[in-house]
Design a protein around this motif. Sequence first.
Motif, PDB file in Angstrom:
ATOM      1  N   UNK A   1       0.900  -1.628   0.322  1.00 25.06           N
ATOM      2  CA  UNK A   1       0.018   0.099  -0.253  1.00 25.06           C
ATOM      3  C   UNK A   1       0.865   1.116  -0.115  1.00 25.06           C
ATOM      4  N   UNK A   2       2.259   1.189   0.535  1.00 29.91           N
ATOM      5  CA  UNK A   2       2.284   2.586   0.512  1.00 29.91           C
ATOM      6  C   UNK A   2       3.803   2.611  -0.227  1.00 29.91           C
ATOM      7  N   UNK A   3       4.600   1.612  -0.573  1.00 25.25           N
ATOM      8  CA  UNK A   3       5.829   2.118  -1.542  1.00 25.25           C
ATOM      9  C   UNK A   3       4.963   1.768  -2.928  1.00 25.25           C
ATOM     10  N   UNK A   4       4.423   0.505  -3.004  1.00 25.11           N
ATOM     11  CA  UNK A   4       3.730   0.072  -4.583  1.00 25.11           C
ATOM     12  C   UNK A   4       2.257   1.443  -4.939  1.00 25.11           C
ATOM     13  N   UNK A   5       1.684   0.955  -4.255  1.00 23.87           N
ATOM     14  CA  UNK A   5       0.590   1.627  -4.766  1.00 23.87           C
ATOM     15  C   UNK A   5       0.405   3.328  -4.353  1.00 23.87           C
ATOM     16  N   UNK A   6       1.039   4.107  -3.175  1.00 20.99           N
ATOM     17  CA  UNK A   6       1.104   5.202  -2.906  1.00 20.99           C
ATOM     18  C   UNK A   6       1.906   5.706  -3.617  1.00 20.99           C
ATOM     19  N   UNK A   7       3.217   5.408  -3.040  1.00 22.42           N
ATOM     20  CA  UNK A   7       4.700   6.454  -3.776  1.00 22.42           C
ATOM     21  C   UNK A   7       5.124   6.108  -5.063  1.00 22.42           C
TER      22      UNK A   7
ATOM     23  N   UNK B   1      -7.394   3.150 -16.123  1.00 24.81           N
ATOM     24  CA  UNK B   1      -6.363   4.177 -14.993  1.00 24.81           C
ATOM     25  C   UNK B   1      -7.209   4.025 -13.844  1.00 24.81           C
ATOM     26  N   UNK B   2      -8.590   4.939 -14.391  1.00 27.39           N
ATOM     27  CA  UNK B   2      -9.697   4.485 -13.169  1.00 27.39           C
ATOM     28  C   UNK B   2      -9.564   3.348 -12.862  1.00 27.39           C
ATOM     29  N   UNK B   3     -10.571   2.741 -13.373  1.00 25.14           N
ATOM     30  CA  UNK B   3     -10.656   0.811 -13.186  1.00 25.14           C
ATOM     31  C   UNK B   3      -9.715   0.508 -12.650  1.00 25.14           C
ATOM     32  N   UNK B   4      -8.591   0.362 -12.866  1.00 19.34           N
ATOM     33  CA  UNK B   4      -7.311  -0.023 -11.510  1.00 19.34           C
ATOM     34  C   UNK B   4      -7.021   0.962 -10.668  1.00 19.34           C
ATOM     35  N   UNK B   5      -7.170   1.797 -10.260  1.00 14.46           N
ATOM     36  CA  UNK B   5      -6.823   3.318  -9.522  1.00 14.46           C
ATOM     37  C   UNK B   5      -8.285   2.016  -8.384  1.00 14.46           C
ATOM     38  N   UNK B   6      -9.619   2.601  -8.401  1.00 12.71           N
ATOM     39  CA  UNK B   6     -10.535   1.292  -7.894  1.00 12.71           C
ATOM     40  C   UNK B   6     -10.261   0.563  -6.972  1.00 12.71           C
ATOM     41  N   UNK B   7     -10.070  -0.208  -8.240  1.00  3.99           N
ATOM     42  CA  UNK B   7     -10.274  -2.385  -7.679  1.00  3.99           C
ATOM     43  C   UNK B   7      -8.666  -1.586  -6.807  1.00  3.99           C
ATOM     44  N   UNK B   8      -7.860  -1.591  -6.787  1.00  4.45           N
ATOM     45  CA  UNK B   8      -6.583  -1.623  -6.266  1.00  4.45           C
ATOM     46  C   UNK B   8      -6.988  -1.065  -4.682  1.00  4.45           C
TER      47      UNK B   8
END
Length: 677
Positions: free
Chosen positions: A465-471, A486-493
């Motif tokens: 969550x911190x490194x891969x997703x947020x950073x 990209x929107x779908x990927x953001x919501x899904x993850x």
Amino acid sequence: IGEIKSTEIRLPKNLQSIELEKDPTSIISRLLPLGNKLEDSEEYLDVATTRPETLFGDTAVAVNEKDERYKKFVGKNVILPLMNKPIPVITDEHADMEKGTGCVKITPAHDPNDFEVGNRHNLERIVIMNDDATMNENVPEKYQGLTREECREECLKDLKEQGLLLEIEPLVHEVGHSERTGVMVEPMVKKQWFVKMRPLADHVLETQKKKDEKVNFVPSRYEKTMNHWMEITYDWCISRQLWWGHRIPAWYKDDEVYVGMEAPKGEGWVQDDDVLDTWFSSALWPFATLGWPENTDLLKKYYPNSVLVTGYDIIPFWVNRMTFQGEKLLGQRPFEDCLIHGLIRDKQGRKFSKSLGNGIDPFDMVAAYGADALRYYLATDVAPGTDMRFDEEKIKSTWNFINKIWNASRFVLSNIEDLKEIKLENLKNEDKWILTKYERTIHEVKKFMDKYQFNNAGSAIYDFAWSFFCDYYIEMAKYSLDTESTKSTLCFVLTGILKLLQPFMPYVTDEIYSMLPVKDAEDIMISEYPKYTKKLVFEDEEYAVDDSIEFIKSFRNVKAENNMTKDIKVLFDTEDDNDLIVKMLKLNDNLVKEPLGIKAYKVFSNRVRATIFFEKIESEADKAQKEEQIKQLKSSIERREKLLSNENYVNKAPANIVEMDRKKLEEEKKKLEELMK
């Protein structure tokens, strides 16, 4: 258990004296006065006690069978002081040869250890106190009605007057005290209800040998704790003299006793005032909560339970008792797994206690950092079965993590408001990369959760969550927020992160989940936990983006280490699509197609190579500093040349000093040459 200052009373030679009998069947029932010799002998025993008021209930003197000092006295009688009656000398393991004189008085009705000795040797139990701890009719008349403390003083006075008190030695020892009143607890002999443990314990020990029927401990080493207790256990006293609890289902009328679920019919029956031991009642929990003794649908569905979570300090009190009650009453283990956690201690490894003043109020931590931060920290900080040293700084760190998730969620939510459904189609490399990392995280977390390794599961979710997703991914996604993929990927993850974190952070995840425009359930509590999906693993794209990230890190490090400004030029040596790298490093206006004849650095990863061209522009301050360095070097060079041209200095000065001056002169000349370029 508390410490209490008391006295150890040593009883002299003829206080409890050996009676050497010519006729083993005869008994001399008189107290031998001080100075009188025993018939045909002057031998004696020296006995110590901290409770002279209990002398009236003594029924033996015990020595260790290995104690050579007293072997010849075993089987004979001693005369009990103040009561003037004979009691036997016996051997028992309770007598410690190294403690005191090695002789110990046995009062079966007023000491738990002595009670066990009395059982082993069939000794009489003489109760010498009333329920209010005053002396009863079984003591000499002059002591009757006195409190135990008053009786103690009277006994000491009488023993001293009779010349039977050898010495009084101050002693600090452990004595049981009431938690509520602070009063010393007096052991008393009372009729109680017991559970016959041996058959129950033996059955559990046999069951623990069967893979599909045993209780599985995590960590497995704690099974030894259960088995050891089952091996050494004795009959369990289950009646308690408390004001509340499950009342003993027993009724009495004269000499009759009735035990049942309902009161017996007829007049004159009185129910027992005692209640069941707390651990007996709580041991019913795995099945009583499911409707037992009725064979309910809940009982059929959920018994045996899946897992019990508890501390290692109550395995004998609670876990063991749930186990043998479940086996006895339902024929099955109460739960398949038993997850053991450690204790929470302070930074020095000490238990929290009022006396040390080192306790932590959890509500203070909740008020400062929120319930989720405290919960996540407690659940994930250490491995199962390991004691935790409480550290408020770690809760602060968890709060920062929650804040990171919250801010990332705000960004995502603000950019997916118009999303109607999740379509993972036409994915970019960076979309495939984060989906691959997400699926790998699910796989890891599932593995750790199945093993109850919540510390490892928490770390895996945290890192993702911190490194891969947020950073990284959110930064990458900023350049393609207009695409549905990209929107779908953001919501899904983001949804997956919330679900993975929900067991550890129920409040903040529920709040964020409720704001998602697309979700699979109204409440995160009833949504489906993430499952690993291999079709969302894209190894080639994962490798490519990982490599790009490594290149970006190296590029930024080179810039920082060399104080490069924005006025740089970059030439990529590879033909791969470097669009993502260019965007992340903001290099759109810095790209060149041909090498430049100025200073340059090479930056590369496995797949990407580039050259950074830069020329440092000197400021007025830099020029002034450089001129000052040149001036100082010229002055030093002139001084050293003059010194080394002096033959007296060269011939008379120590050779190593002269050689050092020559080397420094050469170094200064080279440095001056560099600065003059």
